[in-house]
Design a protein around this motif. Sequence first.
Motif, mmCIF file in Angstrom:
data_model
loop_
_atom_site.group_PDB
_atom_site.id
_atom_site.type_symbol
_atom_site.label_atom_id
_atom_site.label_comp_id
_atom_site.label_asym_id
_atom_site.label_seq_id
_atom_site.Cartn_x
_atom_site.Cartn_y
_atom_site.Cartn_z
ATOM 1 N N THR A 1 119.989 17.886 -55.274
ATOM 2 C CA THR A 1 121.396 17.677 -54.936
ATOM 3 C C THR A 1 122.235 18.843 -55.465
ATOM 4 O OG1 THR A 1 121.107 15.288 -55.085
ATOM 5 C CG2 THR A 1 123.371 16.121 -55.183
ATOM 6 N N PRO A 2 123.070 19.457 -54.619
ATOM 7 C CA PRO A 2 123.868 20.607 -55.077
ATOM 8 C C PRO A 2 124.656 20.293 -56.353
ATOM 9 C CG PRO A 2 124.063 20.361 -52.703
ATOM 10 C CD PRO A 2 123.304 19.162 -53.194
ATOM 11 N N GLY A 3 124.578 21.214 -57.302
ATOM 12 C CA GLY A 3 125.338 21.073 -58.536
ATOM 13 C C GLY A 3 124.754 20.136 -59.572
ATOM 14 N N ALA A 4 123.616 19.504 -59.288
ATOM 15 C CA ALA A 4 123.012 18.550 -60.230
ATOM 16 C C ALA A 4 122.233 19.313 -61.300
ATOM 17 C CB ALA A 4 122.116 17.562 -59.487
ATOM 18 N N ILE A 5 122.927 19.759 -62.319
ATOM 19 C CA ILE A 5 122.356 20.673 -63.321
ATOM 20 C C ILE A 5 121.120 20.084 -63.990
ATOM 21 C CG2 ILE A 5 122.820 22.014 -65.393
ATOM 22 C CD1 ILE A 5 124.448 22.855 -62.936
ATOM 23 N N ASN A 6 121.209 18.839 -64.443
ATOM 24 C CA ASN A 6 120.071 18.231 -65.142
ATOM 25 C C ASN A 6 118.844 18.113 -64.247
ATOM 26 O OD1 ASN A 6 121.215 17.919 -67.709
ATOM 27 N ND2 ASN A 6 122.251 16.030 -67.113
#
Length: 387
Positions: free
Chosen positions: A325-330
Amino acid sequence: MQTSDLRIALFSGNYNYVRDGANQALNRLVGYLLRQGAQVRIYSPTVAVPAFPPTGDLISVPSMAIPNRPEYRIPLSLSRNVRRDLEAFGPNVIHISSPDRVSRQAAQWARNRNLPVLCSVHTRFETYFRYYNLSFIEPLVEAWLRKLYRKCDALVAPSESFAQVLREQRMNYDIDIWSRGVDRDIFNPQRRDMEWRRSQNLTDDIPVIGFLGRLVMEKGLDVFSDAIDQLRRRQVLHQVMVIGEGPARGWFESRLPHARFVGFQGGADLGRAVACMDLLFNPSVTETFGNVTLEAMACGLPVVAAKATGSQSLVEDKVSGRLITPGAINQFADVLQNYCTNAELRHQHGNAGEFRSLDYSWDAINQTVADTYARLIRQRAARSMVP
Protein backbone atom coordinates in the motif's frame (compact mmCIF):
# COMPACT_ATOMS: atom_id res chain seq x y z
CA MET A 1 -1.59 1.47 -44.91
CA GLN A 2 2.02 0.48 -44.36
CA THR A 3 4.24 1.87 -41.63
CA SER A 4 6.36 3.43 -44.38
CA ASP A 5 3.35 5.56 -45.41
CA LEU A 6 3.23 7.33 -42.06
CA ARG A 7 4.23 10.97 -41.65
CA ILE A 8 4.18 11.68 -37.92
CA ALA A 9 4.54 15.06 -36.24
CA LEU A 10 5.51 14.34 -32.63
CA PHE A 11 5.13 16.99 -29.92
CA SER A 12 7.04 16.55 -26.68
CA GLY A 13 7.55 18.76 -23.64
CA ASN A 14 10.98 17.19 -23.10
CA TYR A 15 12.39 15.13 -25.95
CA ASN A 16 16.05 15.08 -24.93
CA TYR A 17 17.11 18.03 -22.76
CA VAL A 18 16.63 16.11 -19.46
CA ARG A 19 16.84 12.32 -19.54
CA ASP A 20 13.82 10.42 -18.25
CA GLY A 21 11.93 7.22 -18.95
CA ALA A 22 9.28 8.92 -21.08
CA ASN A 23 11.65 10.57 -23.53
CA GLN A 24 13.80 7.45 -23.72
CA ALA A 25 10.68 5.59 -24.87
CA LEU A 26 9.82 8.33 -27.40
CA ASN A 27 13.34 8.29 -28.87
CA ARG A 28 13.20 4.50 -29.18
CA LEU A 29 9.82 4.77 -30.90
CA VAL A 30 11.12 7.33 -33.38
CA GLY A 31 14.18 5.20 -34.11
CA TYR A 32 11.98 2.19 -34.81
CA LEU A 33 9.61 4.19 -37.05
CA LEU A 34 12.50 5.61 -39.07
CA ARG A 35 13.92 2.12 -39.58
CA GLN A 36 10.54 1.02 -40.94
CA GLY A 37 10.58 3.84 -43.52
CA ALA A 38 8.18 6.23 -41.79
CA GLN A 39 8.88 9.97 -41.74
CA VAL A 40 8.92 11.67 -38.34
CA ARG A 41 9.45 15.26 -37.26
CA ILE A 42 9.73 16.17 -33.58
CA TYR A 43 8.77 19.49 -31.98
CA SER A 44 10.04 20.18 -28.47
CA PRO A 45 11.86 22.73 -26.31
CA THR A 46 15.63 22.52 -26.72
CA VAL A 47 18.70 23.63 -24.77
CA ALA A 48 22.30 24.31 -25.75
CA VAL A 49 23.62 21.17 -24.04
CA PRO A 50 20.95 18.43 -23.96
CA ALA A 51 21.19 15.25 -21.91
CA PHE A 52 21.62 13.16 -25.07
CA PRO A 53 21.45 13.56 -28.87
CA PRO A 54 17.90 13.40 -30.33
CA THR A 55 16.76 10.56 -32.54
CA GLY A 56 15.28 12.07 -35.72
CA ASP A 57 14.78 15.66 -36.85
CA LEU A 58 14.13 17.91 -33.84
CA ILE A 59 12.59 21.36 -34.28
CA SER A 60 12.83 23.78 -31.35
CA VAL A 61 9.65 25.37 -30.01
CA PRO A 62 9.65 28.56 -27.91
CA SER A 63 9.91 27.76 -24.22
CA MET A 64 10.89 29.11 -20.80
CA ALA A 65 12.48 27.53 -17.73
CA ILE A 66 10.15 26.56 -14.88
CA PRO A 67 11.01 28.97 -12.02
CA ASN A 68 11.30 26.39 -9.21
CA ARG A 69 12.57 23.59 -11.46
CA PRO A 70 14.86 25.35 -13.98
CA GLU A 71 16.08 22.10 -15.49
CA TYR A 72 12.63 21.72 -17.06
CA ARG A 73 11.10 24.01 -19.66
CA ILE A 74 7.52 25.03 -20.45
CA PRO A 75 6.63 25.05 -24.17
CA LEU A 76 5.04 28.44 -24.82
CA SER A 77 3.43 28.52 -28.25
CA LEU A 78 3.10 27.02 -31.68
CA SER A 79 4.99 29.92 -33.21
CA ARG A 80 4.71 31.13 -36.78
CA ASN A 81 8.03 29.48 -37.72
CA VAL A 82 6.97 26.17 -36.17
CA ARG A 83 3.60 26.31 -37.95
CA ARG A 84 5.39 26.97 -41.23
CA ASP A 85 7.64 23.97 -40.67
CA LEU A 86 4.67 21.82 -39.74
CA GLU A 87 2.77 22.82 -42.90
CA ALA A 88 5.81 22.07 -45.06
CA PHE A 89 6.24 18.66 -43.44
CA GLY A 90 2.60 17.74 -44.14
CA PRO A 91 1.94 15.08 -41.48
CA ASN A 92 -0.89 12.57 -41.78
CA VAL A 93 -1.09 12.06 -38.00
CA ILE A 94 -0.22 14.15 -34.94
CA HIS A 95 1.21 12.58 -31.80
CA ILE A 96 1.25 14.63 -28.59
CA SER A 97 2.98 13.39 -25.45
CA SER A 98 2.46 16.08 -22.82
CA PRO A 99 -0.58 18.17 -21.90
CA ASP A 100 1.12 21.56 -22.35
CA ARG A 101 -0.06 24.58 -24.34
CA VAL A 102 1.89 23.70 -27.50
CA SER A 103 0.45 20.17 -27.58
CA ARG A 104 -3.04 21.62 -27.18
CA GLN A 105 -2.42 24.04 -30.04
CA ALA A 106 -1.03 21.21 -32.17
CA ALA A 107 -4.15 19.12 -31.49
CA GLN A 108 -6.33 22.06 -32.57
CA TRP A 109 -4.16 22.53 -35.67
CA ALA A 110 -4.77 18.88 -36.55
CA ARG A 111 -8.53 19.09 -35.99
CA ASN A 112 -8.72 22.12 -38.28
CA ARG A 113 -7.17 19.95 -41.01
CA ASN A 114 -9.15 16.80 -40.28
CA LEU A 115 -6.04 14.92 -39.11
CA PRO A 116 -6.13 12.31 -36.33
CA VAL A 117 -4.47 13.01 -32.99
CA LEU A 118 -2.91 10.34 -30.80
CA CYS A 119 -1.87 11.20 -27.26
CA SER A 120 0.61 9.07 -25.32
CA VAL A 121 0.15 9.43 -21.56
CA HIS A 122 3.43 8.90 -19.76
CA THR A 123 2.78 9.89 -16.17
CA ARG A 124 0.03 10.63 -13.70
CA PHE A 125 0.44 14.40 -13.83
CA GLU A 126 -2.40 14.98 -11.37
CA THR A 127 -0.57 13.11 -8.59
CA TYR A 128 2.52 15.36 -8.67
CA PHE A 129 0.77 18.06 -6.66
CA ARG A 130 0.59 15.76 -3.62
CA TYR A 131 4.32 16.25 -3.13
CA TYR A 132 4.06 20.05 -3.00
CA ASN A 133 1.14 20.34 -0.52
CA LEU A 134 -1.27 21.10 -3.36
CA SER A 135 -3.34 17.90 -3.43
CA PHE A 136 -6.54 19.96 -3.14
CA ILE A 137 -6.20 21.03 -6.79
CA GLU A 138 -5.99 17.43 -8.07
CA PRO A 139 -9.66 17.38 -9.26
CA LEU A 140 -9.05 20.60 -11.21
CA VAL A 141 -5.97 19.13 -12.87
CA GLU A 142 -7.95 15.99 -13.78
CA ALA A 143 -10.65 18.14 -15.41
CA TRP A 144 -7.97 20.12 -17.29
CA LEU A 145 -6.39 16.89 -18.57
CA ARG A 146 -9.79 15.42 -19.50
CA LYS A 147 -10.58 18.43 -21.68
CA LEU A 148 -7.53 17.63 -23.83
CA TYR A 149 -7.65 13.83 -23.76
CA ARG A 150 -11.32 13.64 -24.75
CA LYS A 151 -10.55 15.69 -27.88
CA CYS A 152 -7.89 13.21 -29.03
CA ASP A 153 -8.84 10.35 -31.34
CA ALA A 154 -7.16 7.86 -29.01
CA LEU A 155 -4.72 7.53 -26.14
CA VAL A 156 -1.90 5.07 -25.62
CA ALA A 157 -0.94 4.12 -22.07
CA PRO A 158 2.08 2.10 -20.92
CA SER A 159 0.13 -0.44 -18.88
CA GLU A 160 -3.34 -1.95 -18.67
CA SER A 161 -3.67 -0.87 -15.05
CA PHE A 162 -3.02 2.75 -16.02
CA ALA A 163 -5.39 2.48 -18.99
CA GLN A 164 -8.08 1.40 -16.57
CA VAL A 165 -7.39 4.45 -14.39
CA LEU A 166 -7.79 6.66 -17.46
CA ARG A 167 -11.11 4.98 -18.29
CA GLU A 168 -12.36 5.43 -14.75
CA GLN A 169 -11.38 9.10 -14.93
CA ARG A 170 -13.35 9.35 -18.21
CA MET A 171 -10.30 10.66 -20.05
CA ASN A 172 -11.07 8.69 -23.23
CA TYR A 173 -12.49 5.30 -24.15
CA ASP A 174 -10.20 4.47 -27.09
CA ILE A 175 -7.02 3.47 -25.27
CA ASP A 176 -4.33 1.16 -26.66
CA ILE A 177 -1.40 -0.20 -24.69
CA TRP A 178 2.07 1.04 -25.57
CA SER A 179 4.12 -0.92 -23.10
CA ARG A 180 7.86 -0.61 -22.54
CA GLY A 181 10.67 -2.91 -23.50
CA VAL A 182 14.01 -3.75 -21.95
CA ASP A 183 17.39 -4.13 -23.63
CA ARG A 184 18.50 -7.60 -22.60
CA ASP A 185 22.05 -6.93 -23.82
CA ILE A 186 22.34 -4.27 -21.10
CA PHE A 187 20.07 -5.61 -18.36
CA ASN A 188 20.74 -9.21 -17.37
CA PRO A 189 22.14 -11.05 -14.31
CA GLN A 190 25.50 -11.59 -16.02
CA ARG A 191 26.19 -7.85 -15.64
CA ARG A 192 26.75 -8.37 -11.92
CA ASP A 193 30.32 -7.28 -11.15
CA MET A 194 31.34 -7.79 -7.53
CA GLU A 195 34.67 -6.03 -8.08
CA TRP A 196 32.83 -2.88 -9.18
CA ARG A 197 30.47 -3.27 -6.21
CA ARG A 198 33.44 -3.42 -3.84
CA SER A 199 34.89 -0.31 -5.51
CA GLN A 200 31.75 1.49 -4.35
CA ASN A 201 32.47 0.46 -0.73
CA LEU A 202 29.63 -2.06 -0.81
CA THR A 203 30.52 -5.42 0.74
CA ASP A 204 29.73 -8.83 -0.71
CA ASP A 205 27.88 -10.32 2.24
CA ILE A 206 25.36 -7.60 3.18
CA PRO A 207 22.31 -7.16 0.90
CA VAL A 208 22.16 -3.98 -1.20
CA ILE A 209 18.79 -2.24 -1.44
CA GLY A 210 18.74 -0.13 -4.58
CA PHE A 211 16.97 3.04 -5.69
CA LEU A 212 16.99 3.86 -9.40
CA GLY A 213 15.50 7.01 -10.88
CA ARG A 214 15.57 10.77 -11.10
CA LEU A 215 16.03 12.29 -7.67
CA VAL A 216 12.82 14.31 -7.32
CA MET A 217 10.34 14.14 -4.46
CA GLU A 218 7.54 12.72 -6.58
CA LYS A 219 9.54 9.50 -6.92
CA GLY A 220 8.76 8.71 -3.27
CA LEU A 221 12.11 9.65 -1.76
CA ASP A 222 10.47 10.39 1.59
CA VAL A 223 8.87 6.94 1.76
CA PHE A 224 12.14 5.28 0.75
CA SER A 225 14.06 7.15 3.46
CA ASP A 226 11.50 6.45 6.19
CA ALA A 227 11.47 2.71 5.42
CA ILE A 228 15.28 2.57 5.50
CA ASP A 229 15.20 4.36 8.86
CA GLN A 230 12.97 1.57 10.14
CA LEU A 231 15.50 -1.06 9.05
CA ARG A 232 18.25 0.77 10.90
CA ARG A 233 16.14 0.92 14.07
CA ARG A 234 15.48 -2.80 13.78
CA GLN A 235 19.23 -3.39 13.29
CA VAL A 236 18.64 -5.23 10.01
CA LEU A 237 21.92 -5.58 8.12
CA HIS A 238 21.62 -3.80 4.78
CA GLN A 239 23.37 -1.41 2.40
CA VAL A 240 21.77 1.22 0.15
CA MET A 241 22.84 2.21 -3.36
CA VAL A 242 21.21 5.15 -5.13
CA ILE A 243 21.50 5.46 -8.92
CA GLY A 244 20.44 8.77 -10.43
CA GLU A 245 20.71 12.54 -10.25
CA GLY A 246 18.23 15.32 -9.67
CA PRO A 247 17.43 18.46 -7.69
CA ALA A 248 16.53 16.51 -4.53
CA ARG A 249 19.89 14.75 -4.30
CA GLY A 250 21.09 16.96 -1.43
CA TRP A 251 17.94 16.27 0.58
CA PHE A 252 18.17 12.54 -0.13
CA GLU A 253 21.85 12.38 0.87
CA SER A 254 21.08 14.13 4.16
CA ARG A 255 18.32 11.58 4.86
CA LEU A 256 20.51 8.60 3.90
CA PRO A 257 24.01 9.49 5.17
CA HIS A 258 25.16 5.86 5.02
CA ALA A 259 23.97 5.23 1.44
CA ARG A 260 26.27 5.03 -1.57
CA PHE A 261 25.24 7.57 -4.23
CA VAL A 262 26.76 6.54 -7.57
CA GLY A 263 25.16 9.30 -9.65
CA PHE A 264 23.87 8.97 -13.18
CA GLN A 265 24.72 5.71 -14.93
CA GLY A 266 23.96 4.96 -18.58
CA GLY A 267 24.14 2.07 -21.01
CA ALA A 268 26.29 -0.87 -19.93
CA ASP A 269 27.33 1.02 -16.78
CA LEU A 270 23.68 1.23 -15.72
CA GLY A 271 23.14 -2.48 -16.36
CA ARG A 272 26.17 -3.28 -14.23
CA ALA A 273 25.05 -1.02 -11.38
CA VAL A 274 21.52 -2.45 -11.33
CA ALA A 275 22.79 -6.04 -11.44
CA CYS A 276 25.02 -5.25 -8.43
CA MET A 277 21.96 -4.59 -6.28
CA ASP A 278 20.24 -7.41 -4.39
CA LEU A 279 16.74 -5.91 -4.60
CA LEU A 280 15.06 -2.77 -5.93
CA PHE A 281 12.85 -0.58 -3.76
CA ASN A 282 10.51 1.59 -5.88
CA PRO A 283 7.96 3.43 -3.69
CA SER A 284 6.76 5.84 -6.41
CA VAL A 285 3.03 6.15 -7.18
CA THR A 286 3.49 8.47 -10.18
CA GLU A 287 4.84 5.81 -12.56
CA THR A 288 2.52 4.65 -15.33
CA PHE A 289 4.73 1.73 -16.28
CA GLY A 290 7.95 1.55 -14.30
CA ASN A 291 10.94 1.22 -16.63
CA VAL A 292 13.26 0.89 -13.64
CA THR A 293 11.16 -1.96 -12.28
CA LEU A 294 11.42 -3.87 -15.56
CA GLU A 295 15.18 -3.24 -15.78
CA ALA A 296 15.69 -4.60 -12.28
CA MET A 297 13.56 -7.65 -13.05
CA ALA A 298 15.63 -8.32 -16.19
CA CYS A 299 18.72 -8.33 -13.92
CA GLY A 300 17.15 -11.02 -11.76
CA LEU A 301 16.23 -8.80 -8.79
CA PRO A 302 13.09 -8.98 -6.66
CA VAL A 303 11.20 -5.66 -6.56
CA VAL A 304 9.50 -4.02 -3.60
CA ALA A 305 7.09 -1.44 -5.01
CA ALA A 306 4.06 0.63 -4.17
CA LYS A 307 0.79 -0.94 -5.21
CA ALA A 308 0.30 1.61 -8.00
CA THR A 309 -0.61 1.66 -11.69
CA GLY A 310 2.78 0.90 -13.24
CA SER A 311 4.15 -1.65 -10.80
CA GLN A 312 0.92 -3.65 -10.66
CA SER A 313 1.30 -4.52 -14.34
CA LEU A 314 4.83 -5.87 -13.85
CA VAL A 315 5.32 -7.25 -10.36
CA GLU A 316 3.37 -10.31 -9.29
CA ASP A 317 2.97 -10.03 -5.54
CA LYS A 318 4.75 -12.79 -3.60
CA VAL A 319 6.07 -14.24 -6.89
CA SER A 320 8.53 -11.72 -8.35
CA GLY A 321 8.42 -9.14 -5.56
CA ARG A 322 6.04 -7.40 -3.20
CA LEU A 323 3.35 -4.78 -3.79
CA ILE A 324 2.65 -2.63 -0.75
CA THR A 325 0.00 0.00 0.00
CA PRO A 326 1.48 3.40 -0.97
CA GLY A 327 3.06 5.17 1.98
CA ALA A 328 2.76 2.19 4.36
CA ILE A 329 6.21 2.61 5.90
CA ASN A 330 6.03 -0.30 8.35
CA GLN A 331 4.81 -2.70 5.67
CA PHE A 332 7.60 -1.63 3.33
CA ALA A 333 10.11 -2.15 6.13
CA ASP A 334 8.68 -5.61 6.90
CA VAL A 335 9.13 -6.89 3.34
CA LEU A 336 12.55 -5.25 2.96
CA GLN A 337 13.62 -6.97 6.17
CA ASN A 338 12.31 -10.30 4.87
CA TYR A 339 14.35 -9.99 1.67
CA CYS A 340 17.46 -8.82 3.54
CA THR A 341 17.41 -11.86 5.81
CA ASN A 342 16.32 -14.48 3.27
CA ALA A 343 18.73 -14.97 0.36
CA GLU A 344 16.77 -17.95 -0.97
CA LEU A 345 13.61 -15.83 -1.27
CA ARG A 346 15.55 -13.09 -3.08
CA HIS A 347 16.87 -15.65 -5.54
CA GLN A 348 13.47 -17.27 -6.10
CA HIS A 349 11.60 -14.00 -6.70
CA GLY A 350 14.45 -12.58 -8.76
CA ASN A 351 14.36 -15.57 -11.11
CA ALA A 352 10.60 -15.17 -11.53
CA GLY A 353 11.04 -11.49 -12.39
CA GLU A 354 13.70 -12.23 -14.98
CA PHE A 355 11.43 -14.79 -16.64
CA ARG A 356 8.60 -12.24 -16.75
CA SER A 357 10.90 -9.61 -18.33
CA LEU A 358 11.43 -11.83 -21.39
CA ASP A 359 7.94 -10.84 -22.62
CA TYR A 360 9.02 -7.26 -23.38
CA SER A 361 10.48 -6.83 -26.89
CA TRP A 362 10.94 -3.20 -28.02
CA ASP A 363 10.21 -3.76 -31.74
CA ALA A 364 6.92 -5.59 -31.13
CA ILE A 365 5.89 -2.97 -28.57
CA ASN A 366 6.66 -0.02 -30.85
CA GLN A 367 4.85 -1.62 -33.79
CA THR A 368 1.63 -1.38 -31.76
CA VAL A 369 1.95 2.42 -31.86
CA ALA A 370 2.55 2.37 -35.62
CA ASP A 371 -0.53 0.17 -36.00
CA THR A 372 -2.55 2.64 -33.91
CA TYR A 373 -1.45 5.55 -36.12
CA ALA A 374 -2.58 3.64 -39.20
CA ARG A 375 -5.92 2.70 -37.62
CA LEU A 376 -6.69 6.30 -36.68
CA ILE A 377 -5.84 7.51 -40.19
CA ARG A 378 -8.19 4.87 -41.69
CA GLN A 379 -10.96 5.74 -39.26
CA ARG A 380 -10.63 9.47 -39.97
CA ALA A 381 -10.71 8.84 -43.72
CA ALA A 382 -13.80 6.62 -43.38
CA ARG A 383 -15.63 9.29 -41.36
CA SER A 384 -14.76 11.90 -44.00
CA MET A 385 -16.43 9.78 -46.69
CA VAL A 386 -19.74 9.60 -44.82
CA PRO A 387 -22.15 12.11 -46.44
